[in-house]
Design an enzyme around this catalytic site. Structure first.
Site, short mmCIF file in Angstrom:
data_model
loop_
_atom_site.label_atom_id
_atom_site.label_comp_id
_atom_site.label_asym_id
_atom_site.label_seq_id
_atom_site.Cartn_x
_atom_site.Cartn_y
_atom_site.Cartn_z
N GLY A 18 3.84 -6.79 2.53
CA GLY A 18 3.42 -8.16 2.17
C GLY A 18 2.19 -9.27 2.35
O GLY A 18 2.56 -9.72 2.41
N GLY A 20 -0.18 -8.03 4.95
CA GLY A 20 -1.15 -8.44 4.30
C GLY A 20 -2.17 -7.21 5.58
O GLY A 20 -3.34 -6.92 5.79
N LYS A 21 -1.48 -6.14 5.48
CA LYS A 21 -2.54 -5.23 6.25
C LYS A 21 -2.94 -4.41 5.70
O LYS A 21 -4.45 -4.23 6.10
CB LYS A 21 -0.80 -4.06 6.68
CG LYS A 21 0.62 -3.97 6.82
CD LYS A 21 1.28 -3.00 7.44
CE LYS A 21 1.69 -2.04 6.17
NZ LYS A 21 2.08 -3.06 5.44
N THR A 22 -2.99 -4.52 4.03
CA THR A 22 -4.62 -3.91 3.73
C THR A 22 -5.50 -4.87 3.99
O THR A 22 -6.41 -3.78 4.25
CB THR A 22 -3.79 -3.55 2.11
OG1 THR A 22 -2.89 -2.55 2.43
CG2 THR A 22 -5.29 -2.83 1.27
N SER A 23 -5.25 -6.16 3.58
CA SER A 23 -6.79 -6.63 3.89
C SER A 23 -6.90 -6.39 5.41
O SER A 23 -8.16 -6.72 5.59
CB SER A 23 -6.10 -8.62 3.28
OG SER A 23 -5.78 -8.58 2.54
N ASP A 45 0.18 5.08 2.41
CA ASP A 45 1.13 4.13 1.61
C ASP A 45 1.92 4.09 0.43
O ASP A 45 0.22 4.17 0.30
CB ASP A 45 0.41 2.06 1.47
CG ASP A 45 1.57 1.65 1.54
OD1 ASP A 45 2.79 2.77 0.91
OD2 ASP A 45 1.15 0.81 1.42
N THR A 503 -3.92 -8.44 -5.94
CA THR A 503 -2.79 -6.54 -5.58
C THR A 503 -1.56 -6.16 -6.07
O THR A 503 -1.21 -5.65 -6.71
CB THR A 503 -3.39 -7.03 -4.18
OG1 THR A 503 -4.83 -7.20 -3.49
CG2 THR A 503 -2.60 -5.95 -3.20
#
Length: 594
Positions: A18, A20-23, A45, A503
């Site tokens: 949560g 913000g790794k993906t962003s 993931d 998301t």
């Protein structure tokens, strides 16, 4: 972001769920591709949302992202990877080995551990520079939450030891004798991770004490694996535009205090700070603005007041099941959405009504005791399932029972089998099943691990259920398995926690779909950390509050049978009084009586 100035070939983004790794991973991949580099974006993931963030199809096979020239992406699907892995291991045996032997191998490859191994196996192909990763300039990894990532990174050493000690054995990887090629690839993958010239690991955090603490723990464990080329990215740093807004003042103050007190090992790392945006980081325009710092005018709404949203509080949900006097309350969702806090608030609310409550967790990265703080409630017990302790107890129990009458050679084989990393999954499941049974006598509020781990655990539960039903000599009507308890809405109330952002809501919906395939229907959703519920006046926070409204409406109208709203709290919701204030939907903590 400084790590993009002279980027290494491999870029890893890791950290607490949560943060913000993906962003950041997607924004970095788009930036590198925009500069003319050939880029491969890989998610490891199990709960990945690359497709939602990029607003483009992303599947389990490497494919170009049509809207971004030079960019390809892949989302490693754990189940598809497991199917491919099983086929690759079993196919050479067909028609060569006896059917009984092949069936035994198939059984060994049926567990949740094999699914994780298969995902790791797929992941190492990219890290070793094979296949689609062979000719690209950069490979960007959007990794799973910290505990899962570290477990994957530790596997090469664990399996190397297992292979050396069990040359004639078998495991959830398949027959050990056939693992030499995989071991070579695993070694190459680890060498790439440890090579500072090829790999940069970006520890992503929020300006929050818990996230920074988790990043520091991750940093230390990575250093123990000789992965030292690390940088820190602090995402979502807020600067108040209206200092008279107590909510804005509290948010900025809490961030500054957390950053000032960050662990020393993080403070010494190269650091980038990424400002909080007033809009959700979904789509190419928002991703490009995250890196460039330029604000697209089309993303601001100009509102002066937050929206009014009328939904029950968490306390209102408790009204619906408190009279039962016992039961299992499972709090589920993606890492970083506040499951631990919501679970603790439910437990405190029940305890202050006079109920006997056990608050526990299956999340190895959770800090459940920290959430309750030093406040002792006489009828509230706090515990955690420790994976290492559960494994030790399981091994001792198996050796004392199954191994009791074995001869020395048989016992040695059993001990070798119990050294397999698969043993931990079985041991944690047994501890999980015991907690389910406790809910016959009292309330058990269970804070679960991040979504991917939870699904693996539930898959293990289902496998156990099927095995019991197949082998038990009791009549089917007299058998109650853990899965049957989870499927019983009178016994178990599943609560899905999400944030009011695109998301997290989509991921919670995916989790709900998976649960319903197991005949489990969630009791309610909790939309946590809502700015709309907190009532800010700061322009950026008002903008973010309005961005929440469509997501909250989607939860209420399309996804959830019941919905509760929990506000963003000016003070960390730690301790019984603040936790019950959160449950009641108020932002001011004060002693609250039932």
């Amino acid at each position: 972001m400084s790590f993009l100035d002279s980027p290494s070939r491999y870029l890893f983004f890791t950290g607490k769920g949560g943060v913000g790794k993906t962003s950041l991973a997607c924004a970095s991949a788009v930036r590198l591709a925009d500069e003319g580099n050939d880029v491969l974006l890989v998610s490891t993931d199990p709960a990945s949302n690359l497709q939602q963030v990029l607003e483009a199809p992303v599947g389990s096979d490497v494919a170009p992202v049509e809207s971004v020239p030079n960019l390809s992406a892949v989302n490693i699907d754990p189940e598809a990877a497991a199917d491919d892995y099983r086929e690759r291991v079993i196919e050479p045996m067909m028609g060569v080995l006896p059917d009984e032997t092949v069936e035994q191998v198939e059984e060994q490859l049926s567990g949740a551990c094999t699914t994780e191994i298969a995902s790791f196996d797929k992941f190492t192909q990219f890290l070793a520079g094979e296949g689609a990763a062979a000719d690209v300039d950069h490979v960007v990894f959007d990794t799973a939450p910290t505990g899962h990532t570290l477990r994957l990174l530790e596997l090469p050493a664990a399996w190397s030891d297992y292979i050396e000690e069990n040359p004639e054995g078998a495991s959830c990887l398949g027959p050990v004798s056939g693992l030499e090629a995989q071991q070579e690839r695993y070694t190459a993958a680890v060498e790439a991770l440890q090579d500072e010239g090829r790999t940069t690991l970006v520890l992503v955090s929020r300006p929050e004490a818990s996230a920074l603490k988790e990043a520091a723990r991750s940093s230390g464990e990575l250093r123990e694996l000789d992965i030292t080329n690390q940088q820190l990215a602090v995402n979502g740093v807020f600067r108040a535009r209206d200092p008279s807004d107590p909510l804005a003042e509290a948010m900025e103050r809490r961030a500054e205090e957390a950053l000032a007190a960050m662990p020393e090992e993080l403070a010494d790392l190269p650091r980038d700070t990424v400002p909080l945006k007033g809009y959700n980081l979904v789509g190419l325009a928002s991703l490009r603005s995250l890196v460039s710092g330029e604000e697209p005018s089309s993303m601001t709404n100009g509102a002066e007041q937050p929206p009014e949203i009328d939904l029950p509080s968490v306390h209102g949900l408790v009204d619906g099941f408190a009279e039962d006097g016992h039961g299992l309350i499972m709090v589920m969702g993606k890492g970083g959405v506040g499951k631990t806090t919501i679970a603790a608030s439910l437990a405190v609310d029940l305890a202050r009504r006079g109920e006997e409550v056990l608050l526990t967790t299956t999340d190895p990265a959770a800090h459940i005791a920290d959430a309750v703080g030093g406040d002792a409630l006489p009828n509230l017990e706090v515990s955690a399932i420790d994976p290492d302790e559960a494994t030790r107890e399981y091994r001792e129990r198996v050796l004392a029972t199954k191994g009791k009458d074995m001869d020395p050679e048989e016992r040695e084989l059993l001990e070798e089998d119990l050294r397999s990393p698969c043993t931990k999954e079985v041991a944690v499941f047994r501890a999980f099943a015991r907690e389910i049974g406790t809910a016959q006598r009292q309330f058990v509020v269970m804070d679960t691990a991040p979504t991917g781990h939870t699904l693996l655990l539930l898959d293990t539960t289902g496998s156990y259920h099927r095995e019991v039903m197949r082998t038990s000599e009791m009549e089917a009507g007299r058998i109650t398995t853990p899965l049957m308890r989870l499927q019983d809405p009178d016994y178990t109330k599943m609560l899905l926690v999400t944030l009011p952002e695109t998301t997290p809501v989509l991921e919670a919906k995916q989790l709900q779909d998976d649960l319903e395939r197991a005949d489990i229907t969630p009791y309610a959703w909790v939309v946590n950390q809502s700015l709309a519920a907190a009532g800010p006046s700061d322009p950026l926070l008002v903008e973010r509050a309005h961005a929440e409204a469509p997501q909250i409406e989607a939860v209420q109208a399309e996804h959830a049978e019941r919905t509760a709203l929990a506000p963003w709290m000016p003070d960390e919701p730690v301790g019984a009084d603040r936790l019950q204030a959160l449950a009641r939907g108020t932002t001011q903590a004060a002693p609250v009586q039932a």
